[in-house]
Scaffold this motif. Structure first.
Motif, PDB file in Angstrom:
ATOM      1  N   ASN A  22       0.845  -1.193   0.000  1.00  0.00           N
ATOM      2  CA  ASN A  22       0.000   0.000   0.000  1.00  0.00           C
ATOM      3  C   ASN A  22       0.884   1.248   0.000  1.00  0.00           C
ATOM      4  O   ASN A  22       2.101   1.166   0.155  1.00  0.00           O
ATOM      5  CB  ASN A  22      -0.954  -0.006   1.203  1.00  0.00           C
ATOM      6  N   SER A  23       0.259   2.401  -0.155  1.00  0.00           N
ATOM      7  CA  SER A  23       1.012   3.654  -0.263  1.00  0.00           C
ATOM      8  C   SER A  23       1.758   3.998   1.026  1.00  0.00           C
ATOM      9  O   SER A  23       2.845   4.571   0.976  1.00  0.00           O
ATOM     10  CB  SER A  23       0.085   4.802  -0.671  1.00  0.00           C
ATOM     11  N   ILE A  90       7.167   2.318  -9.280  1.00  0.00           N
ATOM     12  CA  ILE A  90       6.477   3.366  -8.543  1.00  0.00           C
ATOM     13  C   ILE A  90       7.337   4.618  -8.664  1.00  0.00           C
ATOM     14  O   ILE A  90       8.537   4.583  -8.367  1.00  0.00           O
ATOM     15  CB  ILE A  90       6.291   2.997  -7.059  1.00  0.00           C
ATOM     16  N   THR A 110       2.669  11.629 -15.285  1.00  0.00           N
ATOM     17  CA  THR A 110       2.104  10.382 -14.785  1.00  0.00           C
ATOM     18  C   THR A 110       1.290   9.695 -15.878  1.00  0.00           C
ATOM     19  O   THR A 110       1.419   8.483 -16.092  1.00  0.00           O
ATOM     20  CB  THR A 110       1.228  10.634 -13.542  1.00  0.00           C
ATOM     21  N   ASP A 126       1.984   3.300  -8.823  1.00  0.00           N
ATOM     22  CA  ASP A 126       1.641   4.514  -8.094  1.00  0.00           C
ATOM     23  C   ASP A 126       2.647   5.605  -8.422  1.00  0.00           C
ATOM     24  O   ASP A 126       3.716   5.345  -8.992  1.00  0.00           O
ATOM     25  CB  ASP A 126       1.642   4.262  -6.578  1.00  0.00           C
ATOM     26  N   HIS A 127       2.290   6.810  -8.092  1.00  0.00           N
ATOM     27  CA  HIS A 127       3.176   7.969  -8.141  1.00  0.00           C
ATOM     28  C   HIS A 127       2.927   8.720  -6.851  1.00  0.00           C
ATOM     29  O   HIS A 127       1.800   9.154  -6.596  1.00  0.00           O
ATOM     30  CB  HIS A 127       2.852   8.830  -9.371  1.00  0.00           C
ATOM     31  N   LEU A 128       3.940   8.801  -6.015  1.00  0.00           N
ATOM     32  CA  LEU A 128       3.823   9.506  -4.745  1.00  0.00           C
ATOM     33  C   LEU A 128       4.529  10.850  -4.813  1.00  0.00           C
ATOM     34  O   LEU A 128       5.632  10.943  -5.356  1.00  0.00           O
ATOM     35  CB  LEU A 128       4.457   8.697  -3.603  1.00  0.00           C
ATOM     36  N   SER A 137      -0.811  10.127  -2.906  1.00  0.00           N
ATOM     37  CA  SER A 137      -0.730   8.935  -3.741  1.00  0.00           C
ATOM     38  C   SER A 137      -1.724   9.064  -4.895  1.00  0.00           C
ATOM     39  O   SER A 137      -2.930   9.174  -4.668  1.00  0.00           O
ATOM     40  CB  SER A 137      -1.058   7.685  -2.923  1.00  0.00           C
ATOM     41  N   ALA A 139      -2.538   6.710  -6.897  1.00  0.00           N
ATOM     42  CA  ALA A 139      -3.373   5.512  -6.883  1.00  0.00           C
ATOM     43  C   ALA A 139      -4.487   5.636  -5.844  1.00  0.00           C
ATOM     44  O   ALA A 139      -5.654   5.353  -6.132  1.00  0.00           O
ATOM     45  CB  ALA A 139      -2.527   4.274  -6.616  1.00  0.00           C
ATOM     46  N   ASP A 140      -4.152   6.068  -4.634  1.00  0.00           N
ATOM     47  CA  ASP A 140      -5.151   6.202  -3.579  1.00  0.00           C
ATOM     48  C   ASP A 140      -6.232   7.214  -3.950  1.00  0.00           C
ATOM     49  O   ASP A 140      -7.397   7.061  -3.583  1.00  0.00           O
ATOM     50  CB  ASP A 140      -4.503   6.639  -2.263  1.00  0.00           C
ATOM     51  N   LEU A 144      -4.619   7.832 -11.107  1.00  0.00           N
ATOM     52  CA  LEU A 144      -3.554   7.147 -11.849  1.00  0.00           C
ATOM     53  C   LEU A 144      -4.122   6.527 -13.105  1.00  0.00           C
ATOM     54  O   LEU A 144      -4.920   5.673 -13.141  1.00  0.00           O
ATOM     55  CB  LEU A 144      -2.895   6.078 -10.961  1.00  0.00           C
TER      56      LEU A 144
END
Length: 144
Positions: A22-23, A90, A110, A126-128, A137, A139-140, A144
């Motif tokens: 997870n993130s 990521i 992204t 993901d891309h944080l 995040s 994704a969160d 994304l």
């Protein structure tokens, strides 16, 4: 006629392999590999490379920039992923301002990276965007 020899190699002898699920776990892993002295001073981009089980193969330091930006070269990112036989990546970068809101260039790169990854079956998980105290995040947030 002389032609340069090309070598491709990857080696990982670290027995303590980390799986990211997870993130929050991604944030914990990357913060251990970030120079906190320049987190609020200079923007940096790193790529976490993963195998099919989302176990971290390594972290690639893509670039260091200035106060408001850094270089993201999709060809280099994918070249590194292919050399490491990564199944997923990521993307992680910091905002020296501490603001965890993606800029339009963040969103654009992204999207472009995800499209390029899909062609090679290397998944952008993901891309944080990080700061000392937290992260955003893609994704969160469903972007994304």
């Amino acid at each position: 006629m002389e032609v340069a020899e090309i070598k491709v190699s990857y080696s990982n002898t670290n027995p303590d392999r980390v799986q990211v699920t997870n993130s929050q776990k991604i944030f914990e892993v990357i913060m251990k590999h970030w120079d906190l002295d320049i987190l609020e001073y200079q923007e940096q981009m790193k790529v976490i490379l993963l195998n099919r089980a989302n176990i971290v193969l390594g972290i690639y330091e893509m670039s260091k920039g200035g106060i408001s930006g850094t270089v993201v070269d999709i060809r280099i990112i994918l070249g590194v992923a292919l050399k490491c036989n990564a199944s997923a990546i990521i993307l992680v970068h910091n905002h020296p301002s501490g603001k965890l809101v993606p800029s339009e260039p963040d969103k654009a790169i992204t999207k472009r990276l995800k499209e390029a990854c899909n062609l090679l079956e290397v998944y952008l998980l993901d891309h944080l965007i990080i700061s000392r105290f937290g992260y955003y995040s893609f994704a969160d947030e469903g972007t994304l």
